[in-house]
Design a protein around this motif. Structure first.
Motif, PDB file in Angstrom:
ATOM      1  N   ILE A 138       0.853  -1.189   0.000  1.00  0.00           N
ATOM      2  CA  ILE A 138       0.000   0.000   0.000  1.00  0.00           C
ATOM      3  C   ILE A 138       0.882   1.230   0.000  1.00  0.00           C
ATOM      4  O   ILE A 138       1.947   1.249   0.606  1.00  0.00           O
ATOM      5  CB  ILE A 138      -0.953   0.030   1.217  1.00  0.00           C
ATOM      6  CG1 ILE A 138      -0.153   0.066   2.531  1.00  0.00           C
ATOM      7  CG2 ILE A 138      -1.898  -1.150   1.202  1.00  0.00           C
ATOM      8  CD1 ILE A 138      -1.023   0.368   3.745  1.00  0.00           C
ATOM      9  N   ARG A 139       0.468   2.280  -0.735  1.00  0.00           N
ATOM     10  CA  ARG A 139       1.207   3.541  -0.755  1.00  0.00           C
ATOM     11  C   ARG A 139       0.847   4.349   0.481  1.00  0.00           C
ATOM     12  O   ARG A 139      -0.343   4.523   0.795  1.00  0.00           O
ATOM     13  CB  ARG A 139       0.858   4.347  -2.012  1.00  0.00           C
ATOM     14  CG  ARG A 139       1.873   4.147  -3.118  1.00  0.00           C
ATOM     15  CD  ARG A 139       1.717   2.803  -3.761  1.00  0.00           C
ATOM     16  NE  ARG A 139       2.944   2.393  -4.455  1.00  0.00           N
ATOM     17  CZ  ARG A 139       3.108   1.185  -4.945  1.00  0.00           C
ATOM     18  NH1 ARG A 139       2.205   0.278  -4.812  1.00  0.00           N
ATOM     19  NH2 ARG A 139       4.231   0.872  -5.572  1.00  0.00           N
ATOM     20  N   THR A 140       1.870   4.814   1.204  1.00  0.00           N
ATOM     21  CA  THR A 140       1.616   5.624   2.389  1.00  0.00           C
ATOM     22  C   THR A 140       1.855   7.081   2.059  1.00  0.00           C
ATOM     23  O   THR A 140       2.706   7.421   1.246  1.00  0.00           O
ATOM     24  CB  THR A 140       2.543   5.207   3.548  1.00  0.00           C
ATOM     25  OG1 THR A 140       3.899   5.334   3.117  1.00  0.00           O
ATOM     26  CG2 THR A 140       2.289   3.771   3.956  1.00  0.00           C
ATOM     27  N   GLY A 141       1.105   7.964   2.725  1.00  0.00           N
ATOM     28  CA  GLY A 141       1.221   9.394   2.446  1.00  0.00           C
ATOM     29  C   GLY A 141       0.428   9.752   1.199  1.00  0.00           C
ATOM     30  O   GLY A 141       0.057   8.915   0.397  1.00  0.00           O
ATOM     31  N   SER A 142       0.107  11.021   1.071  1.00  0.00           N
ATOM     32  CA  SER A 142      -0.645  11.474  -0.093  1.00  0.00           C
ATOM     33  C   SER A 142       0.045  12.692  -0.673  1.00  0.00           C
ATOM     34  O   SER A 142       0.716  13.433   0.036  1.00  0.00           O
ATOM     35  CB  SER A 142      -2.082  11.824   0.302  1.00  0.00           C
ATOM     36  OG  SER A 142      -2.090  12.852   1.269  1.00  0.00           O
ATOM     37  N   LEU A 143      -0.099  12.873  -2.013  1.00  0.00           N
ATOM     38  CA  LEU A 143       0.519  14.004  -2.693  1.00  0.00           C
ATOM     39  C   LEU A 143      -0.579  14.935  -3.192  1.00  0.00           C
ATOM     40  O   LEU A 143      -1.619  14.498  -3.690  1.00  0.00           O
ATOM     41  CB  LEU A 143       1.379  13.514  -3.856  1.00  0.00           C
ATOM     42  CG  LEU A 143       2.567  12.617  -3.461  1.00  0.00           C
ATOM     43  CD1 LEU A 143       3.273  12.107  -4.705  1.00  0.00           C
ATOM     44  CD2 LEU A 143       3.535  13.360  -2.567  1.00  0.00           C
ATOM     45  N   ASN A 144      -0.331  16.230  -3.061  1.00  0.00           N
ATOM     46  CA  ASN A 144      -1.349  17.215  -3.404  1.00  0.00           C
ATOM     47  C   ASN A 144      -1.598  17.276  -4.912  1.00  0.00           C
ATOM     48  O   ASN A 144      -0.715  16.985  -5.725  1.00  0.00           O
ATOM     49  CB  ASN A 144      -0.922  18.604  -2.919  1.00  0.00           C
ATOM     50  CG  ASN A 144      -0.861  18.658  -1.400  1.00  0.00           C
ATOM     51  OD1 ASN A 144      -1.612  17.966  -0.726  1.00  0.00           O
ATOM     52  ND2 ASN A 144       0.035  19.480  -0.871  1.00  0.00           N
ATOM     53  N   ALA A 145      -2.812  17.695  -5.267  1.00  0.00           N
ATOM     54  CA  ALA A 145      -3.171  17.940  -6.664  1.00  0.00           C
ATOM     55  C   ALA A 145      -2.588  19.280  -7.101  1.00  0.00           C
ATOM     56  O   ALA A 145      -2.201  20.115  -6.273  1.00  0.00           O
ATOM     57  CB  ALA A 145      -4.696  17.944  -6.810  1.00  0.00           C
TER      58      ALA A 145
END
Length: 874
Positions: A138-145
């Motif tokens: 699973i990918r952890t963290g999120s990147l902004n649009a």
């Protein structure tokens, strides 16, 4: 005299970031107006280009030369937004590797723009995540649009394109007219290869060369993606991505921007840099067109990046769960940094190559063989697979690795390669094994290595690495597998006794970890290897290779270029090739290639009648067929490829033999002798097989072998003298210029020459008297008459400075800031030069940096004659 800029830092509202010089060049050329440079801020190490596009003032920053990746991109962006505090949004503009699918017909020269899609905001960091029980990642963290103002502009741009009111051609054609390297590359092909085979995908031709725009998810990571299978696997896992690149994920959460990528390759093993300039140009043209659709009044109303980030920070502070994820991300980045320091060698590339060249159906006997299955399933220890030259050991090794991977076992592997000096070092092998077998959190031993050596720039010794490797293996409760291919390609010479260290390591590992460590190795039955491994279980490939070669020949007749012949001729070919008593893959492959050049039945039958009976005879015939006018150049190419200390690009080889165009190299040397490998930045050329080198390099005690008597063959000593002469001549030729980054780009052989001239000379130190011209060149290099060349050498390669990040060390050097010639002559063991320098009243002890002075440097490297000379004269 520079012109003072009428603009201030606060006048710039658009931040534009590039990763490569070619991207910066294309972007700068498309500015409507270029502004004078602003004074450099002492707190900002970035270099900027300033200008305007329409109503917008734009500042362009580029990553430091030779540095790529998320961390470098984030560093440039942070300094940019700190200095230019009126920036409202950013653009990340450059090249990337496309991911063509049925739903996205991406071609070279197209543009991909990041757009929120599915669960991602336009960019996903594909190498950041956690593996759960069962193997799910699973990918952890999120990147902004991207900022809303840019998303709105994208919608306006797409609408304008549908109405045929937006066209990139004007910008592209004017740029291509001014600078031809940025024009559409008419002479280059747009080939897409199947991910699982080295075969072309069949695609419909486009009616024109117009640029197509694609919107969606861009995958970003710390390493170059150059594996078609891995590319497609990750794209599927991520819900479909359009492009792979290396910088965007470092920006999105700290520097709100839109990512724009011109497609220069397909993120697979067939990379080359031919499409890069045009791809950089289309990305810059798209970014320019996008800015033209955004009114400056709307930009002025947008919050600055600094204000946007303050709001985001407040939101993050309110969300404990998100804060925890960010903390984990920082820890992961630190561990990634340590692991990258430990080993940055690409261990999987040879595995991918071997897998792609394997003929389906061959080697399937191995996973079913009792000796192998006993070793794999129930009998830890060492298993030795041995066979003669060309018997398919490397491809069979890839079969074993794939078989072991099926049950997600703890596995590390390594391919020794005669053409890659990096793979021949036992220390590099051990560092890679430690990295491959490491788990998080990292072991105390790895952290200890990092803290003991990273700060000082020193390298861990074999004993230190052995302790950590033992610790990592012991840390696994389950069974551990280590696979090594081609032990015989690990060198064993008086100056480089690597194979002795390797065999000692194997025996030590097998003895210490007898309960949970499975080691599989392949090699030829060389005497020293046979003596060390004779008591271990083994598999002689001679009993199995004949059936696999038969399968290979039949497959080549059914699916290769020879499939066009009638059944009768194909049967004659099969009977002829399989009638040879000693069957080898390499030999069979050469004969298939030989037959592919025939055009009539009679030619086929004549080729079968004159089949060479051995590999050596096949190589001799191939070399005889090289036109006499090309013979000297061909021999020189082969000398370089057989004896260089690292893989050479085709551009470097062309420069080494004075060919004006790199493609001439392959016209002179047939693919039976050499092969091309497409890398991210250039095309690497190497000998096609270890047996080619064995045929070419004669085992002699001295280097005086004339080409009239021995044709294309040569001694190792002659090869090192030839390359050493050419390399040091390249350095000496810079005596009248100041070497710059541009010089290094234009003189493609200069980085190799600077890095390795002294190593080639040192390799024949015992016979240096037999090569008087090389000896004179070395003395000339250290003389006062060539002090400029000596200074330029330091710019390109500095033995005592391990911190430069690329092939050009831009740190200013002036006399007195680096050790004197006597220090390096002593360090490298050139006693004749030491004697000459002392006679010229060189100052002793000649202070150094890594080592205190010339005497200590010579002593540590075992140059006892030089030590005695320095002590007696100093």
């Amino acid at each position: 005299m520079s012109t003072e800029s009428p603009y201030r830092a606060e006048d710039y509202t658009v931040g534009w970031i590039c990763a490569l010089p070619v991207e910066l060049a294309a972007s700068a050329e498309l500015l409507d107006k270029e502004h004078p440079r602003l004074p450099q801020d002492k707190k900002d190490s970035n270099s900027y280009t300033f200008g305007s596009i329409g109503e917008h003032n734009v500042v362009i920053g580029c990553l430091p030369f030779g540095q790529m990746g998320l961390v470098s991109a984030a560093s440039v962006a942070m300094q940019m937004k700190s200095r230019f505090q009126s920036i409202r949004f950013g653009l990340m503009v450059g090249i990337g590797g496309g991911v063509p699918t049925e739903s996205a017909d991406i071609r070279l020269g197209d543009v991909v723009a990041s757009l929120p899609s599915g669960q991602y905001g336009g960019v996903v960091q594909y190498d950041l995540g956690k593996t759960l029980t069962g193997g799910q990642n699973i990918r952890t963290g999120s990147l902004n649009a991207p900022p809303q103002i840019l998303l709105t502009a994208l919608a306006a741009l797409e609408s304008a394109m549908l109405r045929e009111k937006f066209d990139l051609e004007e910008s592209l054609s004017s740029l291509g007219a001014r600078l031809s390297k940025f024009a559409y590359p008419q002479t280059l092909q747009d080939h897409l290869y199947k991910s699982t085979y080295d075969q072309l995908e069949e695609r419909d031709e486009r009616d024109n060369t117009d640029v197509a725009i694609h919107y969606g998810t861009i995958a970003s990571g710390n390493q170059v993606m150059k594996d078609g299978i891995e590319r497609d696997r990750l794209s599927t896992e991520l819900g479909g991505v359009l492009c792979f690149e290396m910088e965007a994920a470092g920006l999105m959460n700290n520097f709100p921007c839109l990512v724009i990528r011109g497609i220069c390759d397909y993120a697979d093993s067939h990379k080359n840099k031919g499409w890069q300039p045009y791809a950089a140009a289309v990305a810059a043209a798209f970014a320019k067109g996008l800015l033209g659709l955004i009114p400056a009044t709307e930009v002025a109303m947008e919050p600055t990046i600094e204000e946007t980030m303050k709001d985001l920070t407040a939101m993050v502070a309110e969300n404990n769960d998100l804060s925890q994820r960010i903390e984990e991300k920082v820890l992961t980045a630190e561990e990634d940094k340590i692991l990258h320091w430990l080993s940055a060698t690409s261990f999987s590339k040879p595995q991918n190559t071997a897998r792609e060249t394997r003929t389906p159906g061959t080697g399937q006997w191995l996973p079913e063989l009792k000796t192998y299955t006993d070793w794999r399933d129930s009998a830890p220890g060492l298993l030795w697979l041995h066979g003669a030259a060309g018997s398919g050991k490397t491809v069979l090794c890839s079969t074993a690795i794939e078989d072991i991977q099926k049950k997600e076992r703890q596995l590390a592997y390594w391919y020794f390669q005669f053409s890659n000096d990096t793979t021949q070092k036992v220390g590099n092998l051990m560092r890679s094994l430690i990295r491959q077998l490491s788990t998080t959190p990292l072991s105390d031993g790895i952290s200890r290595l990092w803290h003991d050596h990273n700060r000082t720039g020193s390298e861990p010794g074999i004993e230190e690495l052995a302790k950590v490797l033992d610790e990592v293996i012991d840390g696994h409760k389950e069974q551990v597998f280590i696979v090594m291919d081609a032990l015989d390609e690990c060198p064993q010479t008086p100056d480089q006794p690597e194979r002795v260290r390797l065999l000692a390591l194997l025996l030590n590992l097998s003895g210490k970890h007898s309960k949970n460590l499975h080691i599989l190795v392949t090699s030829r039955p060389e005497h020293d290897i046979h003596s060390a491994l004779i008591s271990y279980p083994s598999i002689n490939l001679e009993a199995f290779v004949a059936s696999d070669v038969k399968h290979f020949v039949k497959s080549s007749l059914q699916s290769g270029e020879l499939k066009v012949w009638g059944d009768d001729i194909k049967q004659e070919i099969e009977d002829g090739l399989l009638s040879i008593e000693t069957k080898r893959f390499r030999w069979a492959d050469l004969q298939i290639r030989r037959l592919q050049s025939c055009y009539t039945n009679d030619q086929i039958r004549e080729a079968l009648r004159t089949i060479p009976k051995s590999l050596e005879a096949a190589y001799e015939e191939t070399l005889k067929n090289i036109p006499k006018k090309d013979a000297k150049i061909a021999r020189l190419i082969l000398i370089w490829l057989a004896s260089s200390f690292r893989p050479m690009t085709i551009s470097e080889i062309a420069a080494a033999v004075c060919l004006p165009h790199p493609e001439f190299v392959m016209r002179i040397c047939t693919s039976m002798l050499v092969t091309l490998i497409h890398e991210h930045t250039d095309t690497v050329i190497k000998l096609a097989h270890f047996s080619v080198k064995e045929y070419l390099v004669l085992d002699t005690q001295k280097g005086m072998i004339d080409e009239e008597s021995f044709g294309y063959q040569f001694s190792s000593e002659l090869a090192h003298a030839t390359i050493g002469n050419a390399a040091i001549s390249y350095i000496l030729d810079t005596n009248s210029i100041d070497v710059s980054e541009q010089t290094v780009i234009e003189k493609s052989l200069l980085p190799y020459s600077a890095d390795y001239w002294f190593q080639h000379a040192a390799a024949i130190s015992e016979y240096i008297a037999d090569f008087p011209h090389l000896r004179e060149q070395i003395d000339r290099f250290f003389s006062p008459d060539y002090s400029k060349s000596y200074l330029n050498w330091h710019k390109i390669y500095d033995w005592d400075d391990n911190e430069h990040g690329g092939p050009y060390n831009s740190k200013p050097k002036v006399p007195g800031q680096h050790p004197p010639p006597l220090y390096y002559a002593s360090l490298f063991g050139f006693d004749h030069s030491v004697q000459t320098l002392i006679e010229r009243d060189a100052e002793i002890p000649a202070a150094g940096e890594t080592f205190e002075n010339a005497c200590i440097a010579a002593s540590i490297h075992g140059h006892s004659k030089i030590v005695a000379k320095l002590l007696s004269d100093g």
